[in-house]
Design an enzyme around this catalytic site. Structure first.
Site, PDB file in Angstrom:
ATOM      1  N   ARG A  26      -8.915   0.547   4.488  1.00 50.00           N
ATOM      2  CA  ARG A  26      -7.932   1.449   3.883  1.00 50.00           C
ATOM      3  C   ARG A  26      -6.669   0.698   3.486  1.00 50.00           C
ATOM      4  NH1 ARG A  26      -6.181   4.338   8.092  1.00 50.00           N
ATOM      5  NH2 ARG A  26      -4.483   4.611   6.657  1.00 50.00           N
ATOM      6  N   ASP A  52       4.541   0.202  12.029  1.00 51.80           N
ATOM      7  CA  ASP A  52       3.304  -0.358  11.461  1.00 51.80           C
ATOM      8  C   ASP A  52       3.093  -1.825  11.849  1.00 51.80           C
ATOM      9  OD1 ASP A  52       2.835   2.077  10.328  1.00 51.80           O
ATOM     10  OD2 ASP A  52       3.216   1.480   8.260  1.00 51.80           O
ATOM     11  N   ARG A  54       1.615  14.402  13.254  1.00 50.70           N
ATOM     12  CA  ARG A  54       2.181  14.226  11.921  1.00 50.70           C
ATOM     13  C   ARG A  54       2.336  15.530  11.132  1.00 50.70           C
ATOM     14  NH1 ARG A  54      -0.103   8.616   9.634  1.00 50.70           N
ATOM     15  NH2 ARG A  54       1.930   8.537   8.708  1.00 50.70           N
ATOM     16  N   CYS A  63      -3.845  12.957  12.853  1.00 56.45           N
ATOM     17  CA  CYS A  63      -4.558  11.709  12.617  1.00 56.45           C
ATOM     18  C   CYS A  63      -4.572  10.933  13.924  1.00 56.45           C
ATOM     19  CB  CYS A  63      -3.933  10.917  11.487  1.00 56.45           C
ATOM     20  SG  CYS A  63      -2.447  10.078  11.926  1.00 56.45           S
ATOM     21  N   LYS A 109       0.834  -1.218   0.000  1.00 51.25           N
ATOM     22  CA  LYS A 109       0.000   0.000   0.000  1.00 51.25           C
ATOM     23  C   LYS A 109       0.867   1.265   0.000  1.00 51.25           C
ATOM     24  CE  LYS A 109      -1.594   1.652   3.929  1.00 51.25           C
ATOM     25  NZ  LYS A 109      -1.470   3.075   4.311  1.00 51.25           N
ATOM     26  N   ASN A 110       1.828   1.328   0.911  1.00 54.43           N
ATOM     27  CA  ASN A 110       2.591   2.572   1.052  1.00 54.43           C
ATOM     28  C   ASN A 110       3.479   2.858  -0.152  1.00 54.43           C
ATOM     29  OD1 ASN A 110       1.368   3.049   3.456  1.00 54.43           O
ATOM     30  ND2 ASN A 110       3.130   2.513   4.746  1.00 54.43           N
TER      31      ASN A 110
HETATM   32  C1  UD1 Z   1       4.944   6.574   6.405  1.00 54.44           C
HETATM   33  C2  UD1 Z   1       3.970   5.441   6.213  1.00 54.44           C
HETATM   34  C3  UD1 Z   1       3.390   4.980   7.550  1.00 54.44           C
HETATM   35  C4  UD1 Z   1       4.521   4.645   8.517  1.00 54.44           C
HETATM   36  C5  UD1 Z   1       5.490   5.800   8.620  1.00 54.44           C
HETATM   37  C6  UD1 Z   1       6.708   5.469   9.472  1.00 54.44           C
HETATM   38  C7  UD1 Z   1       3.064   5.985   4.038  1.00 54.44           C
HETATM   39  C8  UD1 Z   1       1.884   6.390   3.232  1.00 54.44           C
HETATM   40  N1  UD1 Z   1       2.888   5.917   5.353  1.00 54.44           N
HETATM   41  O1  UD1 Z   1       4.213   7.670   6.932  1.00 54.44           O
HETATM   42  O2  UD1 Z   1       2.604   3.835   7.322  1.00 54.44           O
HETATM   43  O3  UD1 Z   1       3.957   4.400   9.789  1.00 54.44           O
HETATM   44  O4  UD1 Z   1       5.964   6.157   7.314  1.00 54.44           O
HETATM   45  O5  UD1 Z   1       7.337   4.326   9.003  1.00 54.44           O
HETATM   46  O6  UD1 Z   1       4.111   5.687   3.483  1.00 54.44           O
HETATM   47  N2  UD1 Z   1       7.471  13.998  11.030  1.00 54.44           N
HETATM   48  C9  UD1 Z   1       7.715  15.287  11.410  1.00 54.44           C
HETATM   49  N3  UD1 Z   1       7.778  16.255  10.441  1.00 54.44           N
HETATM   50  C10 UD1 Z   1       7.619  15.960   9.117  1.00 54.44           C
HETATM   51  C11 UD1 Z   1       7.384  14.635   8.735  1.00 54.44           C
HETATM   52  C12 UD1 Z   1       7.313  13.662   9.720  1.00 54.44           C
HETATM   53  O7  UD1 Z   1       7.851  15.582  12.599  1.00 54.44           O
HETATM   54  O8  UD1 Z   1       7.694  16.883   8.273  1.00 54.44           O
HETATM   55  C13 UD1 Z   1       7.375  12.966  12.076  1.00 54.44           C
HETATM   56  C14 UD1 Z   1       5.986  12.314  12.125  1.00 54.44           C
HETATM   57  O9  UD1 Z   1       5.085  13.099  12.851  1.00 54.44           O
HETATM   58  C15 UD1 Z   1       6.289  10.988  12.780  1.00 54.44           C
HETATM   59  C16 UD1 Z   1       7.680  10.658  12.235  1.00 54.44           C
HETATM   60  O10 UD1 Z   1       8.233  11.897  11.754  1.00 54.44           O
HETATM   61  O11 UD1 Z   1       6.338  11.139  14.169  1.00 54.44           O
HETATM   62  C17 UD1 Z   1       7.682   9.642  11.111  1.00 54.44           C
HETATM   63  O12 UD1 Z   1       6.875  10.114  10.074  1.00 54.44           O
HETATM   64  P1  UD1 Z   1       7.136   9.787   8.547  1.00 54.44           P
HETATM   65  O13 UD1 Z   1       8.305   8.878   8.398  1.00 54.44           O
HETATM   66  O14 UD1 Z   1       7.130  11.067   7.790  1.00 54.44           O
HETATM   67  O15 UD1 Z   1       5.826   8.963   8.212  1.00 54.44           O
HETATM   68  P2  UD1 Z   1       4.873   9.126   6.950  1.00 54.44           P
HETATM   69  O16 UD1 Z   1       5.687   9.315   5.732  1.00 54.44           O
HETATM   70  O17 UD1 Z   1       3.785  10.070   7.242  1.00 54.44           O
END
Ligand code: UD1
Length: 456
Positions: free
Chosen positions: A402, A310, A124, A119, A24-25
């Site tokens: 989802r 996850d 996030r 969320c 999915k991701n």
């Molecule tokens: C992706 C995955 C999700 C997985 C996560 C971590 C997808 C669609 N989703 O989510 O399933 O759980 O990686 O492996 O691929 N953060 C910040 N600032 C930012 C961006 C992120 O503080 O600008 C923080 C987030 O709040 C979180 C952490 O970094 O605490 C990890 O987030 P991130 O790796 O960005 O996850 P996603 O890409 O949203």
């Protein structure tokens, strides 16, 4: 009309092969990469999921022509892309659609994308995406919940970007943006997740020059144009891990695949620590043979190649039955222990201290009505239900749908007693109060916290 629920009758041993869908991701972000070129991209092994369908709607809103010649194959034609404005109704439900800001800016020089908001598993934020895009020369202003970005001169400029945290989404956004930038971009402290590598491989198939994907330093040499490509999504390592836990928790002998075993090193290591035998079966399948005893272990979630956040809820479900105490520490998301309360309703003994959960094993779980709080929590509750004494009713299936393609059919195929119920009168006699419960919970959700739009 009440929302559908899943009925899981516990205590059945499973056997056979559990098929794994495309990731999915990966699929979500591979779809957004189609924005980068004006030719047709053909993506196969795309799972049929609510989230993926939502991403299709976002792309169509930009003017991308989307065809699905087969259920798991998408053809995306970006020749007529005209709009760079992502619809709020979808971005608010699907965080990954925010990642389109990178390719939109690179291709059109402008993007208007709503902030995805919080969320169910945490706030996030997206400041790493925004800061990186500014380093590439974009003007970015956030106004009224909307990120307005434009590129003076029309083309992004290569830059050296250091990410404070190896965010998966920020790495993907910036990598896509940099493929069409003028000059070289270096992303340091980049995410190393297999989905990032999958995206890099698709971009390379489209003509992009990318090196270092899968390490913490990705180097992108920008091109003026990319071309169309055909590409197959990698197998879903989280779905595969969930199925391995299904084998472990029901003390079964199962084959799971296709998988890329290197994507699953941390999960396999933990399952071995708790006493399961896991061996390769053919080129790309894994066989799990659960032992009679489940041993405790400690888990800390980390960016790849660490233990994936996850998979944390699913492993927690398993460790509720271990002979001893385990400590699970969630370091990636700040609010990802909401399934603890639901597992406790099934008889689990779990105490939460800050971001850690101390799980003391119990001899058995008992079936109960439970409410899924996010996608992976849904999986954890189904796993708990498979082993529990009696019947478990899992509510709030919108999260499950989802992210897991045909999970009930797949589990039924290996002998699980699981079915989706839309009519409360169909619930088993020992769940006779569940129709009341379904209605109560719907009301609670309406009246309580804002509806969780969990997006992982
Ligand atoms: C992706 C995955 C999700 C997985 C996560 C971590 C997808 C669609 N989703 O989510 O399933 O759980 O990686 O492996 O691929 N953060 C910040 N600032 C930012 C961006 C992120 O503080 O600008 C923080 C987030 O709040 C979180 C952490 O970094 O605490 C990890 O987030 P991130 O790796 O960005 O996850 P996603 O890409 O949203």
């Amino acid at each position: 009309m009440v929302a559908p629920v899943l009925e899981v009758v516990g205590g059945h041993t499973l056997s056979g092969h559990l098929p794994v869908s495309g990731a999915k991701n990966s699929a979500l972000v591979l779809l957004t990469a189609s924005i980068l070129c004006s030719d047709q991209c053909r993506l196969s092994n795309v799972p049929s999921l609510v989230d993926v369908a939502r991403m299709g709607q976002v792309l169509e809103a930009f003017g991308i022509k989307v065809k699905r010649p087969e259920p798991n194959c998408w053809e995306l034609d970006g020749s007529a892309i005209a709009h760079a404005h992502a619809p709020y109704e979808i971005v608010s439900k699907l965080r990954a659609s925010f990642f389109a800001i990178g390719p939109l800016l690179a291709r059109l020089g402008t993007a208007r994308v709503p902030l995805p908001g919080g969320c169910a598993i945490g706030a996030r934020p997206v400041e790493l995406h925004v800061r990186g895009l500014k380093s590439l020369g974009a003007d970015v202003h956030i106004d009224g919940g909307m990120v307005n970005a434009s590129v003076p001169g029309g083309r992004l400029k290569g830059a050296k970007i250091y990410l404070d945290y190896p965010s998966v989404g920020a790495t993907e956004t910036l990598m896509m943006a940099a493929t069409l930038a003028d000059g070289e971009t270096i992303i340091e402290n980049a995410a190393q997740e297999p989905e990032v590598v999958d995206l890099a491989n698709l971009c390379r198939a489209m003509g992009a020059r990318i090196k270092g994907h899968g390490t913490n330093t990705i180097v992108i040499d920008g091109m003026e144009k990319l071309h169309g490509a055909e590409y197959a999504t990698i197998p879903d390592r989280i779905e595969a891990g969930t199925f391995l836990v299904a084998g472990a928790i029901t003390r079964s002998d199962l084959v799971v695949g296709p998988v890329v075993p290197d994507h699953m090193t941390a999960v396999i290591a933990k399952l071995r620590e708790v006493g399961c035998r896991i061996v390769p079966e053919g080129d790309n399948h894994l066989r799990i043979q659960a032992g009679d005893r489940l041993l405790p272990t400690d888990i800390e979630t980390l960016p790849f190649p660490g233990f994936p956040t996850d998979m944390q809820p699913q492993l927690m479900a398993l460790l509720t039955l271990a002979e001893g105490s385990s400590i699970i520490t969630e370091t990636v998301f700040e609010n990802r222990l909401r399934h603890v309360g639901e597992l406790s309703r099934m008889g689990a003994d779990i105490r939460v201290k800050g971001s850690a959960a101390i799980v003391s094993g119990v001899p058995f779980l008992s079936g109960a009505p439970v409410t899924a709080t996010d996608l992976r929590a849904s999986a954890a509750l189904i796993l708990a239900g498979l082993t529990a004494r009696g019947t478990t009713i899992v509510q709030e299936l919108k999260h499950l749908d989802r992210g897991y393609e045909n999970i009930e059919q797949k589990l039924r195929g290996v002998g699980a007693k699981i079915r989706r119920i839309t009519d409360p009168n169909e619930l088993s006699a020992d769940m006779s109060s569940a129709d009341r419960l379904v209605q109560t919970t719907t009301e609670e959700v309406k009246a309580g916290d804002r509806p969780p739009v969990s997006i992982n």
